[in-house]
Design an enzyme around this catalytic site. Structure first.
Site, PDB file in Angstrom:
ATOM      1  N   HIS A  73       0.745  -0.851  -0.107  1.00 23.16           N
ATOM      2  CA  HIS A  73      -0.460   0.081  -0.371  1.00 23.16           C
ATOM      3  C   HIS A  73       0.490   1.235  -0.481  1.00 23.16           C
ATOM      4  CE1 HIS A  73      -3.457  -2.499   0.811  1.00 23.16           C
ATOM      5  NE2 HIS A  73      -4.097  -1.999   0.615  1.00 23.16           N
ATOM      6  N   GLY A  74       2.126   1.253   0.712  1.00 21.05           N
ATOM      7  CA  GLY A  74       2.725   1.960   0.720  1.00 21.05           C
ATOM      8  C   GLY A  74       4.336   2.259   1.507  1.00 21.05           C
TER       9      GLY A  74
END
Length: 544
Positions: free
Chosen positions: A394-395
């Site tokens: 996700h990041g």
């Protein structure tokens, strides 16, 4: 190009108009160009990167299955990506535009990267040719392993450089400095290409499925390029599988009135979620999570609840618009959400939330690790590794890793409970199910606090406020927009009715009488117009 913009509306009208008048093959070529325009709208330079990624997996797919390339299959993609690099990276588009309108460019139309492309491009293809000649005579089993490793190395390598290099480099430097070792931080001044995580995973599923002999490769480079760049789901999913999308793109796609109306309904539903709800609650959430001052218990709790609403409305809204747009073109994309906030357990949640990612992680990470085969401890280890990498997907930030660890932990705890008492004993009875939905809702909410927090310090501080500041109902001055409050009521009622109707089918509304459907659509349209006064925000998952 945002789905909730007049630019996209104009783009879609032009694409749809051309699509209806063109023959099948011309439709595909037009959709490929449309996908490249849609993606290049953010930054043309990164389009060349996506085309390079497409070329590599097209070649690898053919080598895995047939062991060789025809001259056309080798030369056409190579020429395509080289010309794309020359035009998209080698030229400075701002200077080109100045020259085209008769103005004197302030700098050269040839970018500094042109020299690197002219030298590096042929060198790269020469290296690829030598690798091809080396693997060609190899035993099939070894050749297939080498080919799939080439795909994994290049695709994940690109993702690592653009998305994770700075994050891990800075983390390493901070760790060394914390023990007294001074190191100069290395830092790439690079921009994260939008949607790179989505199209990388989609493209990788193609080569891995061919390696597993689950699908056959396509001979047509432009069809494969369209599979990677199909614009409705290009930058934020659903992450499609080749076995579902390529067959649909490889044959004529009939469109009738019913399919069109269902597509339009999904687009309106998605815009309603995004414009009326997600953008309406975003300012309140940002006010609390971006604050550096004091916030109350009520601020933290309300902002976290509203972030749960925001991220669901934002992401499922994007998926609805993507599925609706694809349906206008006769393509059926996979369902990405099935009422996740009605989940009764962590396992149930991941069967309802971002289904295309959770099934991807299950098929290409969890099961290859061993899945649920073996001991309970082995299964819990596999769950934890899968969710840690899912969080990191996700990041590039530690709070996403912490979020993954949190979900890995509750999945493992649930798996232990199931092994002790059995799945049937954990899920039975309507009242117990309701209690489970509400209870797991609190667990999900705390996970969103970890996800949305900007730092470990904020996670710690907000957690302390939740437990130590209980009863402080002071709320900041900003409140969610009226479109959001009314939209939450309308969407909540729709989802509760859908859930109570049985299986939560996305086509549940089709059983309604026509006047009821018309009234529901009118209410959504009204709230969309109300929500247009909200400050528009980029879709949350674009950053991933």
């Amino acid at each position: 190009m945002l789905f909730n913009s007049f630019e996209f509306l104009t783009f879609l009208l032009v694409v749809y108009g051309l699509y209806r008048v063109l023959p099948f093959r011309a439709q595909n070529r037009m959709l490929l160009v449309a996908g490249y325009i849609f993606y290049g709208w953010w930054d043309w330079r990164f389009l060349a990167l996506m085309i390079f990624s497409t070329t590599v997996d097209f070649w690898v797919g053919l080598l895995l299955d047939r062991g060789k390339l025809t001259r056309w299959q080798a030369l056409f993609p190579a020429t395509f990506v080289f010309v794309a690099a020359l035009l998209l990276v080698g030229l400075d588009f701002s200077a080109v535009m100045h020259a085209l309108v008769g103005q004197i460019p302030t700098h050269s139309v040839i970018s500094p990267q042109m020299t690197w492309i002219l030298i590096g491009g042929p060198a790269l293809f020469l290296a690829g040719f030598f690798i091809y000649k080396i693997v060609l005579p190899m035993d099939e089993r070894i050749r297939r392993k080498i080919c799939v490793l080439i795909s994994l190395t290049i695709q994940l390598g690109i993702l690592a450089v653009y998305k994770y290099f700075n994050f891990f480099a800075e983390s390493l430097v901070e760790s060394l400095q914390s023990v007294g070792i001074n190191v100069s931080p290395g830092h790439f001044n690079i921009v994260l290409p939008v949607g790179i995580s989505f199209y990388t995973f989609q493209s990788l599923s193609y080569t891995i499925d061919i390696y597993r002999r689950e699908i056959r490769p396509t001979d047509k480079f432009l069809d494969f390029a369209l599979f990677v760049s199909f614009f409705p789901q290009l930058v934020a999913g659903p992450i499609e599988r080749a076995r579902n999308l390529i067959p649909q793109l490889s044959r004529p796609r009939p469109i009738d009135f019913l399919v069109t109306t269902r597509g339009l309904f999904l687009i309106v539903l998605g815009l309603f979620k995004k414009v009326a709800i997600a953008d309406g609650v975003a300012p309140f959430v940002d006010q609390v999570y971006n604050s550096s001052g004091n916030v109350s218990w009520a601020d933290v709790v309300l902002a976290t609840v509203l972030f749960a609403v925001q991220i669901y409305a934002d992401f499922s809204g994007y998926s609805d618009i993507a599925r609706g747009t694809a349906r206008l073109l006769g393509v059926e994309l996979m369902v990405n959400f099935r009422q996740p906030y009605f989940a009764k357990s962590p396992r149930d949640f991941w069967q309802r939330w971002h289904i295309s990612l959770s099934t991807w992680l299950g098929d290409y990470l969890y099961k290859p690790l061993g899945g649920s085969r073996g001991s309970l401890a082995f299964t819990c280890r596999n769950l934890m590794l899968t969710m840690l990498l899912g969080g990191l997907w996700h990041g590039a930030a530690w709070n996403y890793v912490l979020w993954g660890f949190y979900h890995g932990s509750i999945l493992s705890i649930h798996r232990v409970l199931v092994s002790v008492r059995g799945e049937a004993n954990l899920l039975q009875g309507r009242i117990i199910s309701t209690v489970k939905i509400v209870s797991f809702g609190f667990v999900t909410l705390y996970g969103w606090l970890l996800f949305r927090a900007r730092s470990f310090h904020q996670v710690s501080e907000f957690t302390r406020i939740i437990f130590a500041d209980l009863g402080n109902f002071t709320i900041g001055p900003r409140v969610p927009a009226l479109s959001a409050l009314l939209g939450i009521l309308l969407l909540g009622g729709f989802e509760i009715a859908q859930y109570n109707a049985g299986n939560g089918s996305p086509r549940y509304y089709q059983r309604w009488p026509a006047p009821a459907i018309g009234l529901f659509i009118a209410a959504m349209m009204f709230l969309i117009f109300m929500g247009m006064s909200n400050e528009p925000a980029q879709f949350i998952y674009f950053q991933f």
